[in-house]
Write an enzyme that holds these catalytic residues in place. Structure first.
Site, PDB file in Angstrom:
ATOM      1  N   HIS A   3     -22.514  20.244  36.193  1.00 14.10           N
ATOM      2  CA  HIS A   3     -21.188  20.849  36.290  1.00 14.10           C
ATOM      3  C   HIS A   3     -21.266  22.045  37.221  1.00 14.10           C
ATOM      4  O   HIS A   3     -22.197  22.846  37.116  1.00 14.10           O
ATOM      5  CB  HIS A   3     -20.729  21.299  34.895  1.00 14.10           C
ATOM      6  CG  HIS A   3     -19.266  21.611  34.822  1.00 14.10           C
ATOM      7  ND1 HIS A   3     -18.711  22.688  35.474  1.00 14.10           N
ATOM      8  CD2 HIS A   3     -18.243  20.995  34.183  1.00 14.10           C
ATOM      9  CE1 HIS A   3     -17.398  22.712  35.226  1.00 14.10           C
ATOM     10  NE2 HIS A   3     -17.097  21.691  34.444  1.00 14.10           N
ATOM     11  N   ARG A  13     -10.835  26.063  38.265  1.00 11.24           N
ATOM     12  CA  ARG A  13     -10.572  25.604  39.627  1.00 11.24           C
ATOM     13  C   ARG A  13      -9.274  24.804  39.673  1.00 11.24           C
ATOM     14  O   ARG A  13      -8.519  24.874  40.630  1.00 11.24           O
ATOM     15  CB  ARG A  13     -11.751  24.771  40.132  1.00 11.24           C
ATOM     16  CG  ARG A  13     -12.935  25.627  40.563  1.00 11.24           C
ATOM     17  CD  ARG A  13     -14.166  24.786  40.852  1.00 11.24           C
ATOM     18  NE  ARG A  13     -14.715  24.207  39.628  1.00 11.24           N
ATOM     19  CZ  ARG A  13     -15.040  22.942  39.466  1.00 11.24           C
ATOM     20  NH1 ARG A  13     -14.897  22.097  40.461  1.00 11.24           N
ATOM     21  NH2 ARG A  13     -15.518  22.515  38.321  1.00 11.24           N
TER      22      ARG A  13
END
Lengths: 609, 247
Positions: free
Chosen positions: A257, A273
């Site tokens: 990740h 994000r």
């Protein structure tokens, strides 16, 4: 010795395990869930950002439907998935999420009117429609064409798990928490249950069941740096592999990740994000849009993680006493947004880094996060090799994720697979009676008793923590984001050596009661076998696909490698036996370009070189 | 210079006949960013592999690692050594059955609490797989989520004087749960249904208002507000019953 009978034994009580158990309990069968911890502490609770389901309610999700979700998921998998399974998954996700709403999950809803949002650091406007008011809304996530990640602030997994556990209590699902299954009971053809160690008292019990489900989540803890909870050590996979007849699928597919925080490796959600957060380098400049002009920070996780590593290798990482990292910037999202929709992130930054993400940057680097591989099942969730054995959730290789999972698709998988596999198990239970051979049960129990006695008073020499550390270091150093022949071959050799050491353990304590050293000692040889399945599978797969990136074979090779790895372990061997099967029987979306990530493709039509 | 930390840790293994409850000292040199998760694991791996304690997510999300840290219930994972004196005393959370050392059985307690308050949506409506989801105002969803953030760590129970005196006290966590369902439009229970569960000495009348629960809640849930909210709703309900023309 206590022997407990039940219809369905669920090993693991996270979202997938409980969802299956609820299906069986509501159909009138007795279901017992085993769990290392109280079920509400399962790692499902840590999923923050969202659950993918193509409701298409919010304006940025308009036009979304299962077809688009299907395409995103197949592309995300880099065509490594089983497309029949993805189709079932995408079609059922809206239903599953609505059922979760009916059961009580407080999903965030559409608020009509104008509001602003951020993309790539830029402020943009959107207007939600009046006629959609109050329907479940969604946020943006990586690798998706539409805003599809439905959420509850950034505690989505927590809210889902608490709701589901409520329904489990209501439905009469029995939970035996603080228990650990340490081997399956089987006769080579049928699974009959499991030998289980009570983690309150240390005693062994036998659970006998008509159907057994493995839903123990991921095995990230074979890596030293992982976003996974400390309980994610692959226990369910180990007992399946140790039968010798049940294969694990695609173990080399391990996802990193992009935003594990430095140094504690705790995850901050992709929602950062998705909501417009950006990645910055040592010069405080964005870089993702240079590598991925289309998707930038919202390319799929495998791609973003690789680009970050590339960028650090160019000397643009931030140096720290814990190694190099990059920055995640969410400051522009503002206090209101961060303290509501990204509240867990806010608390994690405050509590674990001592920084305030409203005014400060978050240090992040790619960290081991998800295991696409697991107990290989067919589309009904039935494990290969043993009748009566099933698997669901991250522990399984049902295979809708192929070689890379999209963010938000794991929460969705837990409840969708839970629903589908649960129905199939109910069908199985309705038409199935079995007998329990006491000789098989006793011999399974005796084997574990002997192992435990040997760990306390045998002539082993190795300490459990030292051997575990050695294994974790090998995976970190040689089986990471970028892989190559030399490193992988070295990893396999070293792990073979470590596997021998893991067979020669001796406790330093007396092993009495709920002794934690005993728990690790019982699990460790199996963890090393999982590590070998990952490393050896990666060594043999001579291509790059999704999260499996080979520097020496940078192309995705559909000609030779559009296949799923099956790893079997025969007792007494020091390596898994690898077999292969086609990645998918049904091809709805032929292999093509993902639209991000670059890289060459050797197409299936290409003739042999 | 790095501090020399002294950990005084409660030790007792109920499954070992030779074990007696005692405090045991461990020494550890403080390192940068040391928290109790790292410290306890170091102690176990380097000094005493039999030491029992619970961690799971180690990120303040799952609630597994609640213990009494220098006299105060809290989550060990996000407790930093630098915020503590060099002398650190760790005790298991009171109010729960001891598994061993710092590890307690919260699972049995919370499952029983969830059964008692019937912690699920009560509705006659059937789920229709073909229908659109029932609409909900986003602000209501957010209000429910605020109360749903409880992680059942047990700190509020450990810090509650009533819970220490009477085993059957439901605790702030249960009252918070009831409040969560009262504001949820999907739950069709009537006020009397809730008050049958909590309108007793085991529920809202057991609380002595010492506020320990709210002081120690690692999620900063407004536990006292929820108690007041439930009491107020109950008062109104009782009043309506007494005043005949309001019926």
């Amino acid at each position: 010795m206590q022997i407990i009978y039940t219809d369905l034994l669920c090993i693991g009580s996270g979202l997938a395990g409980e969802r299956v158990a609820i299906e069986a309990a509501q159909a009138g069968f007795e279901a017992i869930c085993l769990s290392l911890v109280p079920p509400r502490r399962s790692h499902s609770s840590a999923a923050q950002g969202g659950m993918q389901a193509s409701l298409g309610n919010c304006i940025k999700g308009e036009g979304d439907c299962p077809d688009v979700h299907f395409q995103d998921t197949v592309k995300g998998s880099d065509w490594g998935c089983d497309q029949e399974v993805v189709r079932m998954f995408a079609d059922n996700a809206p239903l599953a999420i609505r059922q979760m709403a009916y059961w009580g999950v407080p999903w965030n809803r559409v608020v009509p009117g104008k509001s602003s949002y951020y993309k790539g650091g830029e402020k943009l406007e959107k207007e939600e429609k009046k006629d959609r008011e109050g329907l479940i809304t969604a946020r943006d996530f990586g690798g998706t064409a539409k805003w599809r990640a439905c959420y509850c602030s950034d505690g989505t997994g927590h809210a889902m798990l608490y709701t589901l556990d409520n329904v489990a209590v209501q439905s009469g699902v029995k939970v035996h928490d603080r228990t650990e299954a340490i081997s399956l009971i089987h006769d080579g053809e049928k699974c009959l249950g499991a030998v289980v160690r009570c983690l309150k008292t240390g005693e062994l019990r036998a659970y006998l069941a008509k159907a057994t489900l493995i839903a123990t989540g991921g095995f990230g803890r074979i890596y030293r740096a992982s976003t996974n909870a400390v309980i994610n050590d692959g226990g369910g996979l180990i007992i399946a592999l140790d039968t010798g007849v049940v294969p694990l699928g695609n173990m080399e597919a391990v996802q990193f990740h992009p935003t594990g925080i430095v140094p504690t490796d705790i995850l901050v959600t992709e929602g950062c994000r998705g909501d417009g957060g950006t990645l910055l380098d040592v010069n405080l400049e964005r870089f993702m849009h240079v590598y991925e002009p289309e998707k930038a920070e919202l390319a799929s996780r495998d791609v973003v993680s690789r680009r970050m590593t590339e960028h650090i290798r160019k000397g643009l990482g931030v140096k720290s006493s814990y190694g190099e990292h990059l920055w995640l910037d969410i400051r522009h999202l503002g206090k209101q947004h961060i303290t509501t929709k990204l509240r867990e992130v806010y608390e994690i930054c405050k509590n674990f880094l001592g920084i305030d993400p409203i005014t400060e940057l978050i240090p992040v680097r790619p960290t081991q996060h998800y295991s696409m591989g697991g107990v290989r099942t067919n589309k009904d969730g039935a494990a290969y090799g043993l009748k009566g054995l099933f698997s669901a959730g991250e522990a399984s290789c049902w295979d809708m994720h192929g070689f890379n999972r999209l963010g938000g698709n794991s929460l969705a998988e837990t409840v969708v697979a839970g629903m589908i596999v649960g129905e199939k198990i109910v069908e199985f239970l309705k038409g199935y009676e079995t007998g329990f051979d006491t000789k098989v049960v006793n011999s399974a129990l005796r084997k574990q008793q002997e192992r435990m006695a040997d760990l306390v008073s045998g002539d082993g020499k190795e300490g459990v923590f030292e051997v575990r550390d050695a294994m974790q270091d090998v995976l970190m150093d040689y089986v990471g984001i970028f892989r190559n022949e030399k490193d992988l071959a070295l990893a396999v050799d070293k792990l073979k050596e470590i596997h021998k050491r893991a067979g020669n353990l001796k406790l330093k304590s007396n092993g009495t009661g709920a002794n934690p050293e005993m728990a690790l000692a019982l699990r460790l040889p199996g963890m090393v076998r999982l590590a070998l399945c990952v490393a050896y599978g990666a060594l043999e797969r001579k291509e790059s696909r999704g999260s499996h990136a080979r520097e020496d074979f940078p192309e995705r090779n559909d000609r030779d490698w559009l296949v799923r790895t099956l790893a079997y372990w025969k007792e007494g061997e020091d390596l898994p036996e690898l077999k292969y099967e086609p990645a998918t029987k049904v091809v709805e979306l032929p292999p093509g370009d993902r639209g991000y990530g670059g890289g060459k493709i050797i197409s299936a039509e290409t003739k042999e070189a | 210079m790095a501090r020399k930390l002294i950990f005084n840790i409660f030790r007792y293994n109920p499954m070992d006949p030779s074990s007696k409850p005692e405090m045991k000292k461990f020494k550890l040199e403080e390192t940068e960013n040391l928290n109790l998760f790292v410290a306890l694991n170091k102690i176990r791996e380097e000094q005493d592999p039999s030491l029992q304690f619970d961690f799971c997510c180690r990120a303040g999300i799952c609630g597994a690692c609640a213990m009494v840290i220098n006299g105060r219930p809290g989550l060990a994972c996000h407790t930093k050594a630098k915020d503590l004196p060099a002398d650190i005393t760790l005790m298991p959370l009171p109010g729960f059955k001891l598994v061993g050392d710092l590890s307690v059985d919260t699972g049995t307690w919370f499952r029983s609490m969830n059964e008692k308050v019937r912690s699920w949506i009560h509705t006659d409506g059937e789920f229709d797989p073909n229908a659109e989801e029932e609409r909900m105002d986003n602000s209501v969803a957010e209000q429910i989520y605020e109360l749903e953030r409880c992680i059942e760590c047990g700190c509020c129970v450990g810090a509650c004087a009533t819970a220490q005196m009477r085993e059957d006290f439901l605790g702030a966590v249960a009252l918070n749960r009831i409040a969560r369902f009262i504001i949820d439009p999907r739950d069709k229970r009537q006020e009397k249904d809730y008050f049958e569960v909590v309108g007793t000495d085991q529920g809202i009348f057991g609380c002595m208002g010492l506020l320990g629960c709210e002081d120690v809640c690692p999620k900063h849930l407004p536990l006292q507000d929820q108690l007041a909210f439930v009491r107020r709703r109950m008062g109104m309900y009782a009043l309506k019953k007494i005043i005949p023309w309001k019926n």
